[in-house]
Design a protein around this motif. Structure first.
Motif, short mmCIF file in Angstrom:
data_model
loop_
_atom_site.label_atom_id
_atom_site.label_comp_id
_atom_site.label_asym_id
_atom_site.label_seq_id
_atom_site.Cartn_x
_atom_site.Cartn_y
_atom_site.Cartn_z
N GLY A 130 0.98 -1.03 0.00
CA GLY A 130 -0.04 0.06 0.13
C GLY A 130 0.85 1.37 -0.05
N HIS A 131 1.99 1.15 0.79
CA HIS A 131 2.54 2.40 0.95
C HIS A 131 3.51 2.66 -0.49
N ILE A 132 3.68 1.66 -1.06
CA ILE A 132 4.42 1.60 -2.58
C ILE A 132 3.48 2.29 -3.29
N SER B 29 9.08 4.38 7.35
CA SER B 29 8.15 4.66 8.18
C SER B 29 8.49 4.55 9.47
N GLY B 30 7.23 4.63 10.55
CA GLY B 30 7.59 4.32 11.61
C GLY B 30 7.87 3.11 12.16
N GLY B 31 7.47 1.94 11.27
CA GLY B 31 7.66 0.77 11.73
C GLY B 31 8.68 -0.01 10.82
N HIS B 32 8.88 0.63 9.42
CA HIS B 32 9.87 0.04 8.50
C HIS B 32 10.88 0.92 7.72
N PHE C 276 13.37 9.29 14.17
CA PHE C 276 12.74 10.65 14.43
C PHE C 276 12.13 10.86 15.68
N ASP C 277 11.27 9.68 15.80
CA ASP C 277 10.34 10.10 16.95
C ASP C 277 11.13 10.03 18.26
N LYS C 278 12.08 9.22 18.45
CA LYS C 278 12.86 8.83 19.61
C LYS C 278 13.60 10.08 19.93
N GLY D 67 7.52 12.62 15.84
CA GLY D 67 8.76 13.36 15.96
C GLY D 67 8.93 13.80 14.72
N GLY D 68 8.92 13.01 13.47
CA GLY D 68 9.28 13.52 12.11
C GLY D 68 9.00 14.95 11.77
N PRO D 69 7.71 15.28 11.73
CA PRO D 69 7.42 16.80 11.58
C PRO D 69 8.03 17.97 12.36
N GLY E 202 6.06 6.08 2.50
CA GLY E 202 5.94 5.95 4.04
C GLY E 202 6.17 7.20 4.69
N GLY E 203 5.75 7.28 5.79
CA GLY E 203 5.73 8.48 6.75
C GLY E 203 6.77 9.53 6.49
N VAL E 204 8.07 9.00 6.66
CA VAL E 204 9.38 9.69 6.44
C VAL E 204 9.57 10.22 5.06
N ALA F 147 7.49 12.01 3.78
CA ALA F 147 6.84 13.46 3.91
C ALA F 147 8.14 14.51 4.18
N ASN F 148 9.11 14.12 4.48
CA ASN F 148 10.12 14.93 5.08
C ASN F 148 10.66 15.88 3.87
N ALA F 149 10.58 17.25 3.83
CA ALA F 149 11.12 18.06 2.82
C ALA F 149 12.70 17.93 2.56
N THR G 209 2.03 9.29 5.01
CA THR G 209 1.71 8.50 6.20
C THR G 209 0.53 7.73 5.94
N ASP G 210 0.25 6.68 6.93
CA ASP G 210 -0.97 5.54 6.79
C ASP G 210 -2.01 6.37 6.51
N ASN G 211 -2.85 5.61 5.56
CA ASN G 211 -3.85 6.14 4.86
C ASN G 211 -4.74 4.81 4.08
O1 KG4 Z 1 3.75 5.48 7.31
P1 KG4 Z 1 3.55 6.06 8.85
O2 KG4 Z 1 2.19 6.74 9.05
O3 KG4 Z 1 3.31 4.93 9.84
C1 KG4 Z 1 3.86 3.40 9.91
O4 KG4 Z 1 3.53 2.52 8.98
O5 KG4 Z 1 4.80 3.31 10.68
O6 KG4 Z 1 5.03 6.80 9.44
C2 KG4 Z 1 5.09 7.37 10.67
C3 KG4 Z 1 6.17 7.89 10.80
C4 KG4 Z 1 6.49 8.35 12.08
O7 KG4 Z 1 7.54 7.94 12.79
C5 KG4 Z 1 6.77 10.01 11.88
O8 KG4 Z 1 7.79 10.58 12.86
C6 KG4 Z 1 7.27 9.92 10.50
O9 KG4 Z 1 6.66 8.78 9.79
N1 KG4 Z 1 7.05 11.12 9.97
C7 KG4 Z 1 8.08 11.96 9.49
C8 KG4 Z 1 7.61 13.08 8.81
N2 KG4 Z 1 6.18 12.94 8.90
C9 KG4 Z 1 5.87 11.82 9.48
N3 KG4 Z 1 9.54 11.70 9.77
C10 KG4 Z 1 10.27 12.57 8.96
N4 KG4 Z 1 9.81 13.93 8.33
C11 KG4 Z 1 8.45 14.12 8.36
N5 KG4 Z 1 8.05 15.44 7.80
#
Ligand code: KG4
Ligand code: ZN
Length: 333
Positions: free
Chosen positions: A121-123, A142-145, A172-174, A185-187, A269-271, A273-275, A297-299
């Protein structure tokens, strides 16, 4: 098939209740019609996701999120041609909510049901921007992968690298938590980094000299802890860590693309989104494809896109006996 078909997608793998709807045109083009996500806030007070609370909240929210998605798309339930839901990987209790809901809905509507892999799905989230043409490399961060796949043909996923410890988003979160920057933590890191000096805290590149394409973030995490104790400001820590993480992710992926002769790279994956990560990837000269807005991010829309790909490939629907799986490697589908 001469008519456009509309696919509903549901993702409840972790702490987001996602429902999306996509339209699949007869020529294979896909369009996101709706993408509604309820991001659970109940976990913030615990500093991490509480699985049982996540399941309960999915149960409470899913009806409303579905109605919101239908409204956004201007559709009724009877306008749907298929339903897809994530079956894994993820939190089993959370997954079960969306999976059972999706199966029930498909059964009631008399339409095919497709179970979807969360990482696929992410891909496929990137397919909303450009129709994916194999071969390509796919980096899921992402947060898990943190997984790097070579995709030589549709539905074939060869794992070429993965994290040996923390996932990129987890780091990023930690580190954001350590620096008191909040959750997720990412945003927070990305925002604070704009006011910091990326050269102020020295971070050693992880896994230097490796022949393969693995990732590791535990060393960066330890270095961040030491810098924090040494008095680095949250902004400087954020800017320096972000730069180190981005450099490492991009360098490893570019090396893999060269070694495998791939010109197209999907980053999702969530990361994704990082600019800073996007900018660095765009400077590599590779054809880099990112998911559209709201699809990193997850959707649920990304799961609907995976369902659309299954429909387009005329795959047999999944049996309604399919169960939720906490650990599900993205094998060749
Ligand atoms: O894909 P996702 O929503 O959930 C998982 O499947 O894990 O990813 C969430 C992760 C979180 O660790 C969040 O901190 C990170 O994506 N994230 C970012 C940004 N936006 C979300 N990391 C870096 N920069 C961002 N802008
Ligand atoms: Zn995810």
């Amino acid at each position: 098939m001469t008519e456009a078909r509309r696919i509903l997608g549901i993702d409840t793998s972790c702490d987001d209740t996602g429902v999306g709807i996509v339209e699949l045109a007869p020529d294979g083009q896909v369009r996101v019609l709706a993408n509604r996500v309820w991001s659970q806030t109940v976990h913030a007070q615990y500093g991490g996701v509480m699985p049982e609370l996540a399941s309960r909240e999915h149960v409470e929210r899913i009806d409303d999120i579905l109605q919101e998605a239908l409204k956004e798309a201007g559709l009724a339930l009877t306008d749907l041609h298929a339903v897809a839901a994530t079956s894994g990987p993820g939190l089993v209790g959370a997954l079960l909510v969306g999976l059972m809901y999706g199966k029930g809905l498909a059964q009631a509507l008399g339409v095919p049901f497709y179970s979807a892999h969360h990482l696929e799905g992410h891909i496929f989230a990137a397919a909303s921007e450009a129709l994916l043409q194999t071969p390509y490399l796919a980096l899921v961060v992402s947060g898990g992968h943190t997984h790097l796949f070579d995709v030589p043909a549709p539905g074939r996923y060869d794992l070429v690298g993965a994290t040996r410890d923390d996932a990129a988003g987890e780091a990023f979160d930690k580190i954001a938590r350590l620096a008191g920057l909040g959750y997720p933590g990412g945003p927070a890191i990305s925002e604070a980094a704009q006011r910091g000096d990326p050269g102020s805290v020295p971070f050693k590149e992880p896994l230097q000299g490796q022949q393969g394409f693995d990732f590791s973030f535990s060393g960066l995490k330890t270095a961040a802890l030491l810098a924090h104790r040494g008095g680095a400001t949250p902004e400087n820590l954020a800017a320096s860590f972000q730069q180190a993480a981005v450099k490492f992710l991009v360098k490893t992926t570019v090396r893999a693309a060269r070694a495998l002769g791939r010109r197209t790279v999907v980053v999702s994956g969530g990361v994704a989104a990082n600019a800073a990560l996007r900018e660095a990837f765009q400077q590599t000269g590779l054809n880099v494809v990112f998911p559209g807005k709201g699809l990193n991010t997850d959707n649920g829309a990304m799961i609907a896109l995976a369902g659309a790909a299954a429909l387009q490939a005329e795959k047999a629907p999944s049996p309604l006996t399919v169960g939720a799986e906490a650990y599900a490697p993205l094998a060749n589908t």
